[in-house]
Design an enzyme around this catalytic site. Sequence first.
Site, PDB file in Angstrom:
ATOM      1  NE  ARG A   1     -38.070  64.739  25.313  1.00 18.82           N
ATOM      2  CZ  ARG A   1     -37.456  65.252  24.258  1.00 18.82           C
ATOM      3  NH1 ARG A   1     -37.730  64.803  23.053  1.00 18.82           N
ATOM      4  NH2 ARG A   1     -36.570  66.211  24.394  1.00 18.82           N
TER       5      ARG A   1
ATOM      6  CD  GLU B   1     -31.778  61.131  21.784  1.00 19.41           C
ATOM      7  OE1 GLU B   1     -31.956  61.920  20.832  1.00 19.41           O
ATOM      8  OE2 GLU B   1     -32.711  60.517  22.321  1.00 19.41           O
TER       9      GLU B   1
ATOM     10  CG  HIS C   1     -34.894  60.927  19.021  1.00 17.40           C
ATOM     11  ND1 HIS C   1     -34.574  61.791  20.039  1.00 17.40           N
ATOM     12  CD2 HIS C   1     -36.239  61.086  18.807  1.00 17.40           C
ATOM     13  CE1 HIS C   1     -35.666  62.448  20.430  1.00 17.40           C
ATOM     14  NE2 HIS C   1     -36.678  62.038  19.700  1.00 17.40           N
TER      15      HIS C   1
END
Length: 335
Positions: free
Chosen positions: A244, A273, A292
């Site tokens: 994370r 993000e 990601h």
Amino acid sequence: MSTPSPTPATTASTTSSPTPGAVPTLLVLDADPPPRLGGLTGRVRIEHADASTLAERLPHADVLLVWDFTSHAVRSAWPGGGPRPRWVHTASAGVDHLLCPELVASGTVVTNARGVFDRPIAEYVAALVLALAKDLPRTLEFQRERTWLHRESRKVAGTRACVVGSGPIGRAIAGTLEALGVTTALVGRTPRAGAHGSEDLDRLIARADWVISAAPLTEQTRGMFDARRFGVMQPSAHFVNVGRGPLVVEEALAEALGQHRIAGAALDVFEAEPLPPDSPLWRAPGLIVSPHMSGDTIGWRDELAAQFVELYELWEAGEPLVNVVDKQRGYVPGH
């Protein structure tokens, strides 16, 4: 397509099962594209919500599917009056985006997508390790510049890795790296068979060539990779984060790279993000930035939907659920 079944884990009480004779309502926090839930046709009333409508629809739902696992809408919408779903499933491994004190204190069962992302993320980490060892980013840069510059690259076999996070993803990463000849140590919250406890972390990263972050985000792990930890690593070490984003103090990493206190890094997850255009990480030397995507292979959404249908069938039958999150810890026990 072969779809992995939910991983047996801590089970929930069957009291979360549907009311006999009633048609349950499944509320989906949508993302594009929506989940394919054709297997539930005629067995459940499916409704949809986004961040603006979730709060008003929660009291009418028996089950909530958090398909948009990038959204923090559940944390905002959950507090308040009225009934709440008896079961919440998130189509992600992490659950930090939905846990709030009110949900943690409730009797609602929370499950996650444990088992879907293990192998893809392990393959992605292996690709990053090989790319960093073989200096592939600079090779591609030189190709674009039409520059012929011979270099020597690093041998991966015989190096050491410390994988932080001893759950299914961390174990898959360790197994894949070991197949490349990397000596790998797993670190979890507490020591157990095949894994060190957190008290060994500094000692292990101090001798590692590759430090891989694959831990869940909890209050204990937030910011665990800070200036001190990057200072513990060898100057020749590389750091990879597929866990994370907030596990890493990004300013500290950018500084460590800029001052060559570590040799390089690769990040697939970030505190914000998409990564803002003005982030210093874009300019950090020796850093690979990816959006990601480490667990997202072709067909991954269908695997997530199929996993949820399997879980729903357990819930519908009054059977104990699997992939049940310990809401106090913030992950499925076994990490």
